[in-house]
Scaffold this active site. Structure first.
Site, short mmCIF file in Angstrom:
data_model
loop_
_atom_site.label_atom_id
_atom_site.label_comp_id
_atom_site.label_asym_id
_atom_site.label_seq_id
_atom_site.Cartn_x
_atom_site.Cartn_y
_atom_site.Cartn_z
N ASP A 192 0.84 -1.19 0.00
CA ASP A 192 0.00 0.00 0.00
C ASP A 192 0.88 1.25 0.00
O ASP A 192 1.94 1.28 0.64
CB ASP A 192 -0.86 -0.03 1.28
CG ASP A 192 -1.87 1.10 1.33
OD1 ASP A 192 -2.79 1.11 0.50
OD2 ASP A 192 -1.72 1.99 2.20
N GLU B 117 1.35 -0.40 -5.02
CA GLU B 117 0.39 0.66 -5.29
C GLU B 117 1.21 1.95 -5.33
O GLU B 117 1.55 2.53 -4.30
CB GLU B 117 -0.65 0.74 -4.17
CG GLU B 117 -1.78 1.67 -4.56
CD GLU B 117 -2.29 2.57 -3.44
OE1 GLU B 117 -3.29 3.25 -3.66
OE2 GLU B 117 -1.67 2.62 -2.37
C1 NOJ Z 1 -4.53 3.09 -0.59
C2 NOJ Z 1 -5.70 2.24 -0.25
O1 NOJ Z 1 -6.16 1.60 -1.42
C3 NOJ Z 1 -6.74 3.16 0.34
O2 NOJ Z 1 -7.96 2.49 0.52
C4 NOJ Z 1 -6.22 3.72 1.64
O3 NOJ Z 1 -7.14 4.66 2.14
C5 NOJ Z 1 -4.87 4.42 1.43
N1 NOJ Z 1 -3.97 3.65 0.62
C6 NOJ Z 1 -4.18 4.66 2.76
O4 NOJ Z 1 -3.71 3.46 3.29
#
Ligand code: NOJ
Length: 570
Positions: free
Chosen positions: A222, A264
């Site tokens: 993430d 991500e």
């Molecule tokens: C990306 C995640 O997909 C999202 O849902 C989240 O709020 C943020 N990162 C923070 O962790």
């Protein structure tokens, strides 16, 4: 990817090297991934929360769909103020969704079925409820204090915009116990970790090892981009930010030699190569450029966004280190920032309303909190075609739970919860079969009760029903599994007229796989200039008519139709 239509570059690819990444099979390149949240998938004990046992009970469904790998979103103990991306304990399981034993049972069951498992690792920040933060705020002398980023002089501190601008003014919040401000790029209850601190780095690596030893096959990391942005009072940057990712991969691979790291990292297109670290960093990156362009292009019935997408993202050939994880929608807002400004403005207006009832779905100044079925007006033909396209693109396709049956968003819910309602298994059962609990006890309401007809799409009404959205998505995953060309071949665009039709091809081992998608509601005929032997053409997916003509293959597509063909190259 080759935007100029030249399919010749595969010639010097060594098939053995293609199948291996430093000696390890790159299984993720052939996988169809399904993203789900355990707490909204299936409740097995009637408490209103989905759980690991419930997920195990539903694995037949996922097998039927042709899923090779699950990506499960955070299930760790958490106050759930950001749907679990606010982790309070990295090594536990929230007791509302199960236990470590139940997690182990899932791993065992998946192993038996040959389905891989990826979990979310949130390494950029913790919850304020994490013990590290509690100890950090209570004792400035404790080692945990330096796990986070503090300032006593907030006026002089580095400032930047928060990632959730609708909810947070900036990146500093005051903590009265510490009597200091702490740095957070997301919500104020998600303090950023000081990833430059070697103790923090060690914690993060050992968390990854913990889950790999428990049997996971890799991680979705993430917020990989915010991890390496400037942080703290002095806007500190890591001296060698790639080292963090290289080392994470080294440590992960030492436990499991085919562990996969998926980032991500919604960074600018020209900075994406950084995350691959020349093959020593992330194995794959979410294709945010592709997401905005493909979902928009299909939504407006025009192929120019796909041309632009192919121009924007770095080359991805199977013998290289670059690899994309493609998706149509995810559990967040549909982020449109990668579109050109005019298209973003157009998408903002065009898709503004959820169920057409005037409620605004625009959020964070950059996207819509809508599902695919909302964007495409509940049109299952268009949703099926979008999935066929997704499954035919170079990269690993990631399906978003519920989109395969056309679930809708519930704009009555706050923020991104709108797209995260429980799975609709069977509309004839209480809570659509998700749970036997009273509706007010559900983790989130089951959507669809207020919306007639198509808004009550469910799995039961589609499984085994020929031509249903579910079956068409399953056919497309089967086509993908039967087409090694997509992961292994050399991709190029096939230029066709009219502009509502998109065609691309893969060349691999003497065969050509041609995929043609009609974005228009009305029939279209195109001639795709591919040179294949007339007696060796086979239909891989789709029912459209085709015939071989002098200058290629002529394809007659119905509205929103698609066709995949395989031929032997002449
Ligand atoms: C990306 C995640 O997909 C999202 O849902 C989240 O709020 C943020 N990162 C923070 O962790």
């Amino acid at each position: 990817m080759d935007a100029d239509g030249d399919p010749t570059r595969a010639a010097d690819v060594d098939p053995a090297a293609v199948l291996a990444d430093g000696g390890r099979p790159d299984w993720y390149r052939d996988a169809v991934v399904y993203s789900l949240d355990v707490k909204t998938f299936q409740d097995s004990d009637g408490d209103g929360w989905g759980d690991f046992r419930g997920l195990i009970d539903r694995l037949d469904y996922l097998e039927e769909l042709g899923v090779d790998c699950l990506w499960i979103r955070p299930f760790y103990p958490s106050p759930l103020r950001d749907n679990g991306y606010d982790v309070a304990d990295y090594r536990g399981v929230d007791d509302r969704v199960g236990s470590l034993d139940a997690f182990d049972a899932l791993v065992e069951e998946l192993d038996e079925r040959g389905i891989r498992l990826i979990t979310d690792l949130v390494l950029n920040h913790t919850s304020t409820e994490h013990e590290w933060f509690q100890r950090a705020r209570e004792d400035p002398e404790s080692k945990y204090h330096d796990y986070y980023l503090w300032t006593s002089h907030v006026e002089q501190a580095y400032n930047t915009s928060n990632i959730f601008p609708e909810y947070e003014d900036g990146v500093w919040s005051y903590d009265e116990v510490a009597d200091k401000h702490y740095f957070h790029q997301f919500y104020n209850h998600q303090p950023d970790l000081n990833v430059a601190n070697p103790d923090v780095q060690e914690e993060l690596f050992s968390i990854a090892e913990f889950w790999l030893e428990r049997g996971v096959d890799g991680f979705r990391i993430d917020a990989a981009h915010p991890m390496v942005l400037p942080k703290g009072h002095n806007a500190h940057r890591l001296d060698d930010p790639q080292w963090l990712f290289r080392e994470l991969k080294r440590r992960a691979r030492a436990v499991k030699d085919d562990a996969v790291l998926l980032a991500e990292a919604d960074d600018e297109p020209d900075r994406l190569d950084f995350y691959f670290a020349g093959g020593e960093g992330f194995d794959a990156l979410f294709n945010f450029v592709g997401n905005s362009h493909v979902t928009y292009g299909v939504g407006v019935g025009d192929t120019w966004p796909l041309y632009r997408m192919f121009e924007q993202i770095p080359d991805a050939q199977p013998n290289g280190h670059v690899w994309w994880a493609n998706f149509l929608r995810n559990h967040d807002e549909w982020n449109l920032l990668k579109l050109p400004h005019e298209a973003l403005e157009h998408a903002r207006e065009e898709f503004r309303e959820g169920h057409g009832d005037g409620r605004d779905s625009w959020i964070f100044g950059r996207g819509h909190r809508l599902r695919l079925a909302d964007l495409y007006d509940g049109d299952h033909d268009r949703i099926a075609m979008a999935h066929s396209l997704l499954l035919s693109l170079p990269g690993t396709p990631i399906l978003f739970s519920g989109d395969e049956i056309g679930m809708h968003a519930d704009l009555d819910l706050p923020e991104r919860q709108a797209v995260r309602t429980p799975m609709r298994w069977d509309g004839d059962e209480p809570n659509a079969g998700f749970s036997t609990a009273a509706p007010e006890e559900l983790v989130l309401p089951v959507d669809g009760t207020g919306w007639p007809g198509v808004y009550q799409a469910d799995a039961a009404g589609q499984r085994g029903v020929e031509g249903s959205l579910f079956e068409r998505v399953a056919d497309a995953t089967a086509a993908r599994a039967a087409s090694p060309e997509v992961a292994r071949g050399d991709c190029s665009i096939v230029h066709v007229d009219p502009k509502e039709v998109w065609a691309h091809r893969f060349d691999h081992d003497g065969t050509t796989l041609l995929a043609v998608h009609n974005f228009a509601d009305e029939p279209r005929e195109v001639v795709a200039d591919v040179d294949v032997a007339p007696d060796a053409v086979e239909r891989v997916l789709g029912a459209s008519d085709y015939d071989l003509v002098d200058d290629g293959v002529r394809v007659t597509l119905g509205g929103c139709d698609y066709l995949w063909l395989r031929g032997e190259r002449r």
